[in-house]
Design a protein around this motif. Structure first.
Motif, PDB file in Angstrom:
ATOM      1  N   ILE A  91       0.841  -1.191   0.000  1.00  0.00           N
ATOM      2  CA  ILE A  91       0.000   0.000   0.000  1.00  0.00           C
ATOM      3  C   ILE A  91       0.881   1.247   0.000  1.00  0.00           C
ATOM      4  CG2 ILE A  91      -1.789   1.291   1.248  1.00  0.00           C
ATOM      5  CD1 ILE A  91      -2.767  -1.297   2.455  1.00  0.00           C
ATOM      6  N   VAL A 108      -1.603   5.667  10.403  1.00  0.00           N
ATOM      7  CA  VAL A 108      -2.171   4.651   9.513  1.00  0.00           C
ATOM      8  C   VAL A 108      -1.060   3.765   8.951  1.00  0.00           C
ATOM      9  CG1 VAL A 108      -3.315   4.285   7.284  1.00  0.00           C
ATOM     10  CG2 VAL A 108      -4.262   5.924   8.912  1.00  0.00           C
ATOM     11  N   LEU A 112      -0.753  -0.246   9.538  1.00  0.00           N
ATOM     12  CA  LEU A 112      -0.747  -1.160   8.388  1.00  0.00           C
ATOM     13  C   LEU A 112       0.494  -2.055   8.412  1.00  0.00           C
ATOM     14  CD1 LEU A 112      -2.036   1.225   5.572  1.00  0.00           C
ATOM     15  CD2 LEU A 112      -3.229  -0.805   6.412  1.00  0.00           C
ATOM     16  N   LYS A 113       1.637  -1.453   8.732  1.00  0.00           N
ATOM     17  CA  LYS A 113       2.873  -2.251   8.851  1.00  0.00           C
ATOM     18  C   LYS A 113       2.708  -3.300   9.942  1.00  0.00           C
ATOM     19  CE  LYS A 113       6.407   0.934   7.183  1.00  0.00           C
ATOM     20  NZ  LYS A 113       7.508   1.846   7.549  1.00  0.00           N
ATOM     21  N   PHE A 117       1.361  -5.486   6.308  1.00  0.00           N
ATOM     22  CA  PHE A 117       1.402  -4.913   4.959  1.00  0.00           C
ATOM     23  C   PHE A 117       2.770  -4.289   4.687  1.00  0.00           C
ATOM     24  CE2 PHE A 117      -3.176  -4.921   5.739  1.00  0.00           C
ATOM     25  CZ  PHE A 117      -3.686  -5.305   4.509  1.00  0.00           C
ATOM     26  N   VAL A 119       4.353  -1.118   3.416  1.00  0.00           N
ATOM     27  CA  VAL A 119       3.860   0.260   3.299  1.00  0.00           C
ATOM     28  C   VAL A 119       4.926   1.170   2.692  1.00  0.00           C
ATOM     29  CG1 VAL A 119       2.967   2.261   4.558  1.00  0.00           C
ATOM     30  CG2 VAL A 119       2.329  -0.052   5.279  1.00  0.00           C
ATOM     31  N   VAL A 200      -6.898  -0.391   8.899  1.00  0.00           N
ATOM     32  CA  VAL A 200      -6.358  -1.754   8.745  1.00  0.00           C
ATOM     33  C   VAL A 200      -7.481  -2.712   8.358  1.00  0.00           C
ATOM     34  CG1 VAL A 200      -5.274  -3.692   9.950  1.00  0.00           C
ATOM     35  CG2 VAL A 200      -4.442  -1.361  10.341  1.00  0.00           C
ATOM     36  N   ALA A 203      -8.558  -2.018   4.779  1.00  0.00           N
ATOM     37  CA  ALA A 203      -7.528  -2.488   3.837  1.00  0.00           C
ATOM     38  C   ALA A 203      -7.612  -4.007   3.656  1.00  0.00           C
ATOM     39  CB  ALA A 203      -6.140  -2.078   4.311  1.00  0.00           C
ATOM     40  N   LYS A 204      -7.765  -4.711   4.767  1.00  0.00           N
ATOM     41  CA  LYS A 204      -7.894  -6.178   4.688  1.00  0.00           C
ATOM     42  C   LYS A 204      -9.134  -6.556   3.885  1.00  0.00           C
ATOM     43  CE  LYS A 204      -5.830  -7.265   9.223  1.00  0.00           C
ATOM     44  NZ  LYS A 204      -6.199  -7.678  10.587  1.00  0.00           N
TER      45      LYS A 204
END
Length: 209
Positions: A91, A108, A112-113, A117, A119, A200, A203-204
């Protein structure tokens, strides 16, 4: 044996030294990097995300937890690469052109990390062209656009239009203080998140991971 529950707790408490120590011990003992990531780091950040959603912890605690995770990830990432462990997805994130606010965007990115993810943080004042260039270069499945000013919100729509004009299938996730679900629907965003923990989940969901 290194204790993954203790690693999870170290992340939740933001204890960087303890997080590094347990991660290092686990790797030395031959524990798989994916197990350390999933059972220690991701569960810790997931717990912080849930607490954040319930207003049980606030931005400073999330930042401290994310920094502890980052320290552990510095030890873990080379091992994940060696083992061929793929991230959930890639992302690119950034604050849109004309806007220099970055605390929400940073939060964010860290969350996410923490969820596994990859990033790519483009920083602030990011043009539609730069979002597209980075998404293409890193083969990103999604882009996260942040805006804190009502005056820069139209740049989100311009960025989405630019992605569509290139025929790209990149999912676009938007957020920021003045942004709403109605606005996301209006401009054709793939998803909207009111806070970092929700980002998160969204995103998933939009990437089916």
């Amino acid at each position: 044996m290194a204790d993954m529950e203790a690693l999870k707790e170290a992340i939740i408490k933001g204890d960087q030294d303890k997080a590094k120590e347990i991660t290092s011990k686990a790797l030395t003992e031959g524990m798989g990097p994916e197990k350390i990531l999933n059972e220690g780091l991701i569960t810790g950040m997931d717990a912080i995300g849930k607490a954040f959603k319930k207003n049980e912890v606030y931005v400073p605690e999330v930042l401290i937890a994310a920094r502890a995770m980052k320290m552990a990830m510095e030890l873990l990432e080379p091992k994940l690469v060696e083992a061929g462990i793929e991230p959930r997805g890639t992302i690119v994130v950034g604050t849109v052109k004309g806007d220099l606010h970055d605390i929400g965007k940073n939060l964010v990115g860290m969350m996410l990390k923490g969820a596994g993810f990859n990033v790519i943080d483009l920083g602030t004042d990011v043009s539609p062209e730069r979002f597209i260039s980075a998404a293409t270069e890193h083969q990103a499945q999604a882009a996260g656009l942040s805006a804190l000013l009502t005056t820069t919100m139209p740049m989100m729509e311009k960025t989405i239009t630019a992605f569509k004009s290139k025929g790209m299938a990149t999912k676009i996730l938007i957020g920021g203080a003045p942004v709403t679900q109605d606005y996301a629907d209006k401009i054709g965003a793939s998803g909207y998140a009111a806070d970092a923990a929700t980002a998160v989940d969204i995103a998933k969901a939009i990437l089916n991971v």
